[in-house]
Design a protein around this motif. Structure first.
Motif, short mmCIF file in Angstrom:
data_model
loop_
_atom_site.label_atom_id
_atom_site.label_comp_id
_atom_site.label_asym_id
_atom_site.label_seq_id
_atom_site.Cartn_x
_atom_site.Cartn_y
_atom_site.Cartn_z
N LYS A 11 -14.15 7.80 7.66
CA LYS A 11 -13.68 6.66 6.88
C LYS A 11 -12.66 7.13 5.84
O LYS A 11 -11.63 6.49 5.65
CB LYS A 11 -14.84 5.94 6.20
CG LYS A 11 -14.41 4.74 5.39
CD LYS A 11 -15.57 4.00 4.80
CE LYS A 11 -15.08 2.80 4.01
NZ LYS A 11 -16.18 2.02 3.44
N GLU A 12 -12.94 8.24 5.17
CA GLU A 12 -12.02 8.74 4.14
C GLU A 12 -10.67 9.13 4.75
O GLU A 12 -9.62 8.87 4.15
CB GLU A 12 -12.64 9.92 3.39
CG GLU A 12 -11.86 10.30 2.16
CD GLU A 12 -11.66 9.16 1.16
OE1 GLU A 12 -10.56 9.09 0.56
OE2 GLU A 12 -12.57 8.34 0.94
N MET A 15 -8.85 5.92 5.40
CA MET A 15 -8.38 5.35 4.13
C MET A 15 -7.13 6.10 3.65
O MET A 15 -6.19 5.48 3.17
CB MET A 15 -9.48 5.42 3.07
CG MET A 15 -10.73 4.63 3.43
SD MET A 15 -10.56 2.89 3.19
CE MET A 15 -11.08 2.76 1.52
N ARG A 19 -3.37 4.56 2.97
CA ARG A 19 -2.60 4.79 1.75
C ARG A 19 -1.23 5.41 2.06
O ARG A 19 -0.22 5.01 1.48
CB ARG A 19 -3.37 5.71 0.81
CG ARG A 19 -4.54 5.05 0.14
CD ARG A 19 -5.25 6.00 -0.83
NE ARG A 19 -6.55 5.50 -1.16
CZ ARG A 19 -7.69 5.91 -0.60
NH1 ARG A 19 -7.70 6.89 0.28
NH2 ARG A 19 -8.83 5.38 -0.95
N TYR A 112 -12.57 -5.77 -3.63
CA TYR A 112 -11.99 -4.76 -2.76
C TYR A 112 -10.50 -4.65 -3.04
O TYR A 112 -9.84 -5.65 -3.31
CB TYR A 112 -12.17 -5.12 -1.29
CG TYR A 112 -13.56 -4.90 -0.74
CD1 TYR A 112 -14.69 -4.84 -1.55
CD2 TYR A 112 -13.76 -4.78 0.63
CE1 TYR A 112 -15.95 -4.64 -1.03
CE2 TYR A 112 -15.02 -4.59 1.16
CZ TYR A 112 -16.11 -4.52 0.34
OH TYR A 112 -17.36 -4.33 0.86
N THR A 115 -6.50 -1.12 0.29
CA THR A 115 -6.92 -0.14 1.28
C THR A 115 -8.25 -0.53 1.91
O THR A 115 -8.41 -0.46 3.14
CB THR A 115 -7.03 1.26 0.63
OG1 THR A 115 -5.78 1.57 0.01
CG2 THR A 115 -7.36 2.32 1.64
N GLU A 116 -9.20 -0.96 1.10
CA GLU A 116 -10.51 -1.35 1.62
C GLU A 116 -10.41 -2.59 2.51
O GLU A 116 -11.09 -2.68 3.53
CB GLU A 116 -11.50 -1.62 0.48
CG GLU A 116 -11.89 -0.40 -0.31
CD GLU A 116 -11.00 -0.18 -1.54
OE1 GLU A 116 -9.99 -0.90 -1.71
OE2 GLU A 116 -11.32 0.73 -2.31
N TYR A 119 -9.02 -1.56 5.83
CA TYR A 119 -10.06 -0.86 6.59
C TYR A 119 -11.02 -1.87 7.22
O TYR A 119 -11.41 -1.74 8.38
CB TYR A 119 -10.81 0.13 5.70
CG TYR A 119 -11.80 0.95 6.49
CD1 TYR A 119 -11.38 2.10 7.16
CD2 TYR A 119 -13.13 0.58 6.60
CE1 TYR A 119 -12.27 2.85 7.91
CE2 TYR A 119 -14.03 1.33 7.35
CZ TYR A 119 -13.60 2.46 7.99
OH TYR A 119 -14.48 3.20 8.75
#
Length: 136
Positions: A11-12, A15, A19, A112, A115-116, A119
């Protein structure tokens, strides 16, 4: 990077990809005065979440532009329509999956950031097991 490659990332990592995709190009970044380069590197395009416009359609056009940065990954191939709307900072995603008849609304994403939200859209589209339309 493709949608298939993103599915194999944490997930990171996804993300960070989001970005980076939303980051300003070098010409814009270099013209930002009075900011340390580290501050500029952390900035990226964001949704206009206010819902307030000085010109009708301004927020919609900008937010669609930001979302379209990911069209090449196929986010629209899973839906008959996918529309993101904001009212006083609260996002609502409207969508209808391509092979289904149900109109869906997702509005539990208050708080949120851009970016969230993107996602979450990935989870509903390119990371889902939903059927997609074939494009030639």
């Amino acid at each position: 990077m493709t949608a298939e490659e993103l599915q194999n990332k944490s997930k990171e990592e996804v993300m960070n990809f989001i970005r980076k995709r939303l980051s300003f190009d070098e010409g814009i970044s270099s013209s930002m005065r009075y900011l340390e380069s580290e501050q500029v590197d952390k900035q990226h395009k964001r949704f206009d979440m206010s819902g307030y416009e000085s010109k009708t359609g301004q927020c919609t056009v900008w937010n669609t532009y930001v979302l379209n940065e990911f069209a090449d990954l196929g986010i629209y191939d899973y839906t008959s329509y996918l529309f993101l709307d904001f009212y006083k900072g609260m996002p609502t995603l409207y969508l209808k999956y391509f092979h289904e008849n149900k109109n869906l609304e997702f509005d539990e994403w208050g708080g949120y950031g851009t970016t969230e939200i993107i996602y979450k859209i990935f989870e509903l589209t390119i990371f889902s097991d939903k059927g997609q339309r074939k494009r030639i």
